[in-house]
Design an enzyme around this catalytic site. Structure first.
Site, PDB file in Angstrom:
ATOM      1  N   GLU A 175      46.856  58.254  20.365  1.00  0.00           N
ATOM      2  CA  GLU A 175      48.002  58.278  19.423  1.00  0.00           C
ATOM      3  C   GLU A 175      49.033  59.332  19.801  1.00  0.00           C
ATOM      4  O   GLU A 175      49.442  60.162  18.970  1.00  0.00           O
ATOM      5  CB  GLU A 175      47.501  58.491  17.988  1.00  0.00           C
ATOM      6  CG  GLU A 175      46.675  57.330  17.484  1.00  0.00           C
ATOM      7  CD  GLU A 175      46.297  57.420  16.000  1.00  0.00           C
ATOM      8  OE1 GLU A 175      46.533  58.454  15.358  1.00  0.00           O
ATOM      9  OE2 GLU A 175      45.768  56.413  15.483  1.00  0.00           O
ATOM     10  N   GLU A 294      41.375  50.954  17.268  1.00  0.00           N
ATOM     11  CA  GLU A 294      41.042  51.484  15.938  1.00  0.00           C
ATOM     12  C   GLU A 294      41.518  50.471  14.910  1.00  0.00           C
ATOM     13  O   GLU A 294      42.729  50.206  14.827  1.00  0.00           O
ATOM     14  CB  GLU A 294      41.705  52.844  15.681  1.00  0.00           C
ATOM     15  CG  GLU A 294      41.115  53.978  16.497  1.00  0.00           C
ATOM     16  CD  GLU A 294      41.645  55.350  16.103  1.00  0.00           C
ATOM     17  OE1 GLU A 294      41.954  55.553  14.911  1.00  0.00           O
ATOM     18  OE2 GLU A 294      41.764  56.199  17.006  1.00  0.00           O
TER      19      GLU A 294
END
Ligand code: AHR
Length: 501
Positions: A175, A294
């Site tokens: 991320e 995710e």
């Protein structure tokens, strides 16, 4: 309450793609009680000689998880991989600024690799591209994958692993578009470091594959332009682009919540479009596929987590207790991923134990949360080839757009001679009688219909009452003149399995 009608259409020859088993992957981060008290807890009667919990190993093998992403997550962006090797007594205790805790490094790289063998799974290892760079990326691949005769490969052997770990799949950071991420970068900065890290890692071991960071969610202001720029910089060394998505129901609007799979579907379509746009710009034949590494429901624990004390070891963090409606959405999301099996090759249910997880533990046992079931059913019965599945059904208005009441995907396995229908009925009031023409599957008969439903959308499983939400076998279906007739009760997850007799 009424019984409504719907139809599912398939053609034996019209395939989306063979399912890559890594679509049933999961994730373990050094976060909360995922590692400590989750998979590793020396001293418990249930733990083995390595301190690994046998009860969670059993449940993980029951799901048949083919791949586990590790060690983070936000954690990895401040992690020094060298802290996690060598004699345990000499390993540094460090603060983890991402989650505000102390990491003892008692469980590290070798312990994880040992655990993957016992869990019958494979590693997907994430490197730190937040606070660290390409030198550390090069070194950790050398440590893991080079046979011997060099500093880091010999260090691995000295630390007890004669054979290389041979880790095939690597995440290039986590991320990196998120301002909360340690070492957060612009798309150009990240694209460059991902390109150079991937390049040097593949120089060390050309057999590895690399996942570059896409956006932390489609809600990110930089979404899509981030993907385009990262790929413009790193296309040649990247194999997969990551997607992350979590959904919640804080407003207690179940129809909107269950429609979140529409949002996930749009997200996938958009990322595929960006990958193919950059492919066209680059005038290349190489295709970038997706790693949805995710995905889950995550919101139940948010308020509790705001009150946590800092700099303690493995607190109860992100411990969502999942209810029945969460299981319905997880089923729908799993179906959504499978419907895109031509491009989604990897997907990690985040996470696996205790932290936003299908499996929970205490000092006295381990149990299955509600979301365990759709995940386990898909992983164990969803191997094969996804057929193009058309569902003719009513839809409803939601904040994510038009949402069909039924989500479904059909998977054939020509070797096992099975045909499996996964379906979620999101209608909270009405059952559906659903037909599917199966004349192309002559000689196939219904083997089972597994049903997960509950009167109470908010019902949960606990250690004291672990079977509140649990699948049952029903026998209402029939094949009549080549038509499979199925009944999906209101608010239900269904698995119908046909097998050639
Ligand atoms: O899975 C929990 C966290 O969610 C991960 O650490 C991070 O990557 C994401 O924001």
């Amino acid at each position: 309450m009424a019984v409504k009608q719907a139809r599912i259409s398939i053609d034996r020859e019209i395939e989306v793609s063979k399912v890559d088993e890594r679509i049933y992957a999961s994730f373990i981060e050094h976060l909360g009680r995922a590692v400590y008290e989750g998979i590793y807890q020396p001293g418990l009667a249930v733990s083995d000689e390595d301190g690994l919990r046998r009860d969670t190993l059993d449940l993980i093998r029951e799901i048949d998880v083919p791949l586990v992403r590790y060690p983070g997550g936000n954690f990895v962006s401040g992690f020094r991989w060298e802290d996690s090797i060598g004699p345990v007594s000499e390993r540094a205790h460090r603060i983890d600024p991402a989650w505000g805790v102390i990491e003892t490094n008692e469980f590290g790289l070798h312990e994880f690799m040992n655990w993957t063998k016992k869990a019958n799974t494979k590693p997907m290892y994430a490197i730190n591209l937040g606070t660290r760079g390409i030198e550390e990326a090069r070194a950790v691949v050398e440590y893991c994958n080079v046979k011997g005769g060099s500093y880091y490969s010999d260090l691995r052997r000295k630390n007890g692993a004669e054979d290389p770990f041979d880790i095939k799949l690597w995440c290039l950071g986590n991320e990196m578009d998120g301002p909360w991420q340690m070492g957060h970068k612009t798309a150009t900065e990240y694209g460059r470091i991902a390109a150079e890290a991937g390049r040097i890692m593949k120089m060390v071991d050309p057999s590895i594959e690399c996942v570059a960071c896409g956006s932390a969610g489609s809600w990110m202001p930089t979404f899509a332009s981030w993907e385009a720029e990262v790929l413009m910089q790193s296309y040649e060394t990247t194999d997969y682009l990551s997607l992350h998505s979590y959904y919640g129901n804080p407003e207690d609007n179940t129809p909107d919540f269950l429609a979140s799979s529409v949002n996930m579907d749009n997200f996938i379509r958009s990322v595929v479009a960006v990958c193919d746009y950059v492919k066209a710009v680059k005038r290349t034949d190489k295709q970038i596929n997706l790693s949805f590494d995710e995905w889950n429901v995550w919101y139940h624990s948010n308020e509790a987590d705001k009150k946590l004390e800092k700099w303690v070891q493995h607190p109860h963090q992100l411990e969502d207790i999942y209810n029945f409606e969460d299981a319905l959405l997880v089923g729908s999301m799993m179906i959504t991923l499978l419907r895109h099996a031509d491009r989604v090759k990897i997907a990690c249910l985040a996470q696996l134990v205790n932290v936003i997880a299908p499996i929970m533990t205490s000092d006295t046992g381990a149990w299955r949360q509600t979301i365990f079931y759709p995940y386990m059913h898909a992983s164990t019965m969803g191997r094969g080839t996804v057929l193009n599945t058309i569902v003719k059904v009513d839809s409803y208005e939601s904040k994510h757009g038009d949402a069909p009441y039924i989500d479904s995907v059909v998977i054939k396995d020509e070797e096992q001679e099975t045909l499996t229908v996964f379906a979620v009925n999101k209608d909270l009031e009405n059952s559906y009688d659903v037909t599917m023409d199966v004349r192309q599957f002559e000689g196939y008969a219904i083997q089972e219909h597994i049903l997960l439903t509950h009167d109470d959308l908010k019902a949960v499983n606990t250690e004291q009452d672990p079977d509140q939400v649990k699948p049952v076998r029903v026998q209402t279906d029939a094949i009549d003149a080549g038509t499979l007739q199925m009944r999906f009760p209101a608010k239900s997850w269904n698995v119908i399995r046909l097998k050639k007799q």
